[in-house]
Write an enzyme that holds these catalytic residues in place. Structure first.
Site, PDB file in Angstrom:
ATOM      1  CE1 TYR A 158     -15.857 -22.385 -41.954  1.00 22.03           C
ATOM      2  CE2 TYR A 158     -16.985 -22.706 -44.050  1.00 22.03           C
ATOM      3  CZ  TYR A 158     -15.821 -22.733 -43.292  1.00 22.03           C
ATOM      4  OH  TYR A 158     -14.623 -23.085 -43.886  1.00 22.03           O
ATOM      5  CE  LYS A 211     -13.782 -19.696 -43.326  1.00 17.44           C
ATOM      6  NZ  LYS A 211     -12.364 -19.474 -43.012  1.00 17.44           N
TER       7      LYS A 211
HETATM    8  P1  NAP Z   1      -8.588 -27.967 -39.394  1.00 17.12           P
HETATM    9  O1  NAP Z   1      -7.946 -29.178 -39.964  1.00 17.12           O
HETATM   10  O2  NAP Z   1      -9.742 -28.101 -38.472  1.00 17.12           O
HETATM   11  O3  NAP Z   1      -7.440 -27.059 -38.703  1.00 17.12           O
HETATM   12  C1  NAP Z   1      -7.785 -25.848 -38.126  1.00 17.12           C
HETATM   13  C2  NAP Z   1      -6.545 -25.161 -37.616  1.00 17.12           C
HETATM   14  O4  NAP Z   1      -6.944 -23.887 -37.083  1.00 17.12           O
HETATM   15  C3  NAP Z   1      -5.853 -25.916 -36.507  1.00 17.12           C
HETATM   16  O5  NAP Z   1      -4.459 -25.782 -36.666  1.00 17.12           O
HETATM   17  C4  NAP Z   1      -6.313 -25.182 -35.238  1.00 17.12           C
HETATM   18  O6  NAP Z   1      -5.334 -25.178 -34.208  1.00 17.12           O
HETATM   19  C5  NAP Z   1      -6.430 -23.762 -35.776  1.00 17.12           C
HETATM   20  N1  NAP Z   1      -7.285 -22.896 -34.977  1.00 17.12           N
HETATM   21  C6  NAP Z   1      -8.627 -22.938 -34.813  1.00 17.12           C
HETATM   22  N2  NAP Z   1      -9.038 -21.938 -34.016  1.00 17.12           N
HETATM   23  C7  NAP Z   1      -7.926 -21.259 -33.654  1.00 17.12           C
HETATM   24  C8  NAP Z   1      -7.691 -20.133 -32.832  1.00 17.12           C
HETATM   25  N3  NAP Z   1      -8.688 -19.517 -32.197  1.00 17.12           N
HETATM   26  N4  NAP Z   1      -6.415 -19.682 -32.691  1.00 17.12           N
HETATM   27  C9  NAP Z   1      -5.384 -20.299 -33.313  1.00 17.12           C
HETATM   28  N5  NAP Z   1      -5.558 -21.376 -34.107  1.00 17.12           N
HETATM   29  C10 NAP Z   1      -6.811 -21.856 -34.260  1.00 17.12           C
HETATM   30  O7  NAP Z   1      -9.118 -27.025 -40.567  1.00 17.12           O
HETATM   31  P2  NAP Z   1      -8.713 -26.939 -42.106  1.00 17.12           P
HETATM   32  O8  NAP Z   1      -9.645 -27.778 -42.868  1.00 17.12           O
HETATM   33  O9  NAP Z   1      -7.266 -27.097 -42.277  1.00 17.12           O
HETATM   34  O10 NAP Z   1      -9.156 -25.410 -42.382  1.00 17.12           O
HETATM   35  C11 NAP Z   1      -8.225 -24.339 -42.423  1.00 17.12           C
HETATM   36  C12 NAP Z   1      -8.934 -23.117 -42.984  1.00 17.12           C
HETATM   37  O11 NAP Z   1      -9.455 -23.416 -44.284  1.00 17.12           O
HETATM   38  C13 NAP Z   1     -10.130 -22.657 -42.141  1.00 17.12           C
HETATM   39  O12 NAP Z   1     -10.198 -21.253 -42.135  1.00 17.12           O
HETATM   40  C14 NAP Z   1     -11.320 -23.244 -42.903  1.00 17.12           C
HETATM   41  O13 NAP Z   1     -12.490 -22.512 -42.669  1.00 17.12           O
HETATM   42  C15 NAP Z   1     -10.840 -23.119 -44.327  1.00 17.12           C
HETATM   43  N6  NAP Z   1     -11.514 -24.020 -45.255  1.00 17.12           N
HETATM   44  C16 NAP Z   1     -11.422 -25.370 -45.111  1.00 17.12           C
HETATM   45  C17 NAP Z   1     -12.076 -26.188 -46.030  1.00 17.12           C
HETATM   46  C18 NAP Z   1     -12.000 -27.682 -45.967  1.00 17.12           C
HETATM   47  O14 NAP Z   1     -12.735 -28.317 -46.747  1.00 17.12           O
HETATM   48  N7  NAP Z   1     -11.207 -28.277 -45.129  1.00 17.12           N
HETATM   49  C19 NAP Z   1     -12.810 -25.607 -47.072  1.00 17.12           C
HETATM   50  C20 NAP Z   1     -12.879 -24.239 -47.166  1.00 17.12           C
HETATM   51  C21 NAP Z   1     -12.217 -23.447 -46.248  1.00 17.12           C
HETATM   52  P3  NAP Z   1      -5.401 -26.150 -32.911  1.00 17.12           P
HETATM   53  O15 NAP Z   1      -5.453 -27.549 -33.412  1.00 17.12           O
HETATM   54  O16 NAP Z   1      -4.136 -25.815 -32.188  1.00 17.12           O
HETATM   55  O17 NAP Z   1      -6.643 -25.753 -32.179  1.00 17.12           O
END
Ligand code: NAP
Length: 247
Positions: free
Chosen positions: A155, A159
């Site tokens: 990861y 990133k």
């Molecule tokens: P999440 O709740 O797990 O949601 C992930 C989303 O990405 C879902 O809508 C999923 O769609 C979609 N997705 C995953 N793989 C995909 C693919 N190959 N094609 C199309 N859609 C895909 O994650 P989140 O926490 O909201 O994270 C969103 C972003 O923020 C990510 O890039 C993550 O790395 C970043 N981020 C998150 C955090 C945190 O603490 N949550 C911190 C730093 C960065 P489906 O459900 O349809 O599969």
């Protein structure tokens, strides 16, 4: 907030941070394309909520790791709206494991989902937005791409790569009027962080200067700013949204 463009594609917008970004951008009058991979019902719910609140939204299915599907998705948008003004590369996954137990597949699948997908999106945005000589792209990276983290070799590599790739796209896009920026969220309350054990969550919270996980809406606010006209002189920037955890 003022937007000169008219529409935006948010990848991975069926839930979590992406869903919050979609709702936020719709509230400013943009037409929002909600991308999802498997969560059709969840994506429809996001769309219905936007429309109920007077906004404009459409749902579009594509696995963003698949080049042909990503390119087709952009084509669908152009065929329908005539242009794409903004892109948010948000879709991402984790497959956490200590490096000694991490398979090559664990590594490359996370690179594909978080970095290669964003490359495809940034490149296609460059092609299509060049025609209007206008556009803005925000990549959702992570604090882990800046400081590293045990159990997240894959990861952090994805990133960290996304951060510097954004800077390079910013340099290539500027002559064509296209801005590229990155946001590096800290720990945000979504399904992704729900997987953490309560004692690990508590330990993280203790170390965050603002003493809490962030809300997805707080990331969405930063995305709106970086896409909008209000950041017209900002490109190649990495904006931290992390409660002070890494400064
Ligand atoms: P999440 O709740 O797990 O949601 C992930 C989303 O990405 C879902 O809508 C999923 O769609 C979609 N997705 C995953 N793989 C995909 C693919 N190959 N094609 C199309 N859609 C895909 O994650 P989140 O926490 O909201 O994270 C969103 C972003 O923020 C990510 O890039 C993550 O790395 C970043 N981020 C998150 C955090 C945190 O603490 N949550 C911190 C730093 C960065 P489906 O459900 O349809 O599969």
């Amino acid at each position: 907030m003022k937007f000169s463009g008219k529409n935006v594609l948010v990848t991975g917008a069926s839930r979590g941070i992406g869903a919050a970004i979609a709702k936020e951008l719709a509230s400013y009058g943009l037409k929002v394309w909600i991308n999802y991979r498997s969560g059709a019902e969840a994506a429809d719910k996001v769309k219905d909520e936007i429309i109920t609140n007077g906004g404009c939204a459409a749902v579009v299915k594509a696995d963003v790791t698949n080049e042909a599907e990503f390119v087709d998705m952009i084509k669908t948008i152009i065929d329908c709206d005539g242009e794409l003004s903004y892109l948010v590369n948000n879709a991402g996954i984790t497959k956490d494991k200590l490096a000694l137990r991490m398979s090559l597949e664990d590594f490359t699948s996370v690179i594909d989902a978080n970095l290669t997908s964003a490359f495809i999106g940034c490149r296609e945005a460059l092609k299509t937005m060049s025609k209007a000589r206008f556009g803005s792209v925000v990549n959702i990276s992570s604090i882990v791409g800046e400081m590293g983290n045990a159990g997240q070799v894959n990861y952090s590599a994805s990133k960290g790569g996304l951060n510097t790739m954004t800077k390079s796209f910013a340099k290539e896009g500027s002559a064509r009027g296209i801005r590229y920026n990155c946001i590096t969220p800290g720990f945000i309350a979504t399904d992704m962080t729900d997987e953490l054990k309560p004692e690990i969550k508590a330990e993280y919270e203790k170390n965050i200067p603002l003493k809490r996980f962030g809300e997805a809406k707080e990331v969405a606010d930063a995305v709106a700013f970086l896409l909008s006209d209000h950041s017209s002189y900002i490109t190649g920037e990495i904006l931290k949204v992390n409660g002070g955890l890494y400064v």
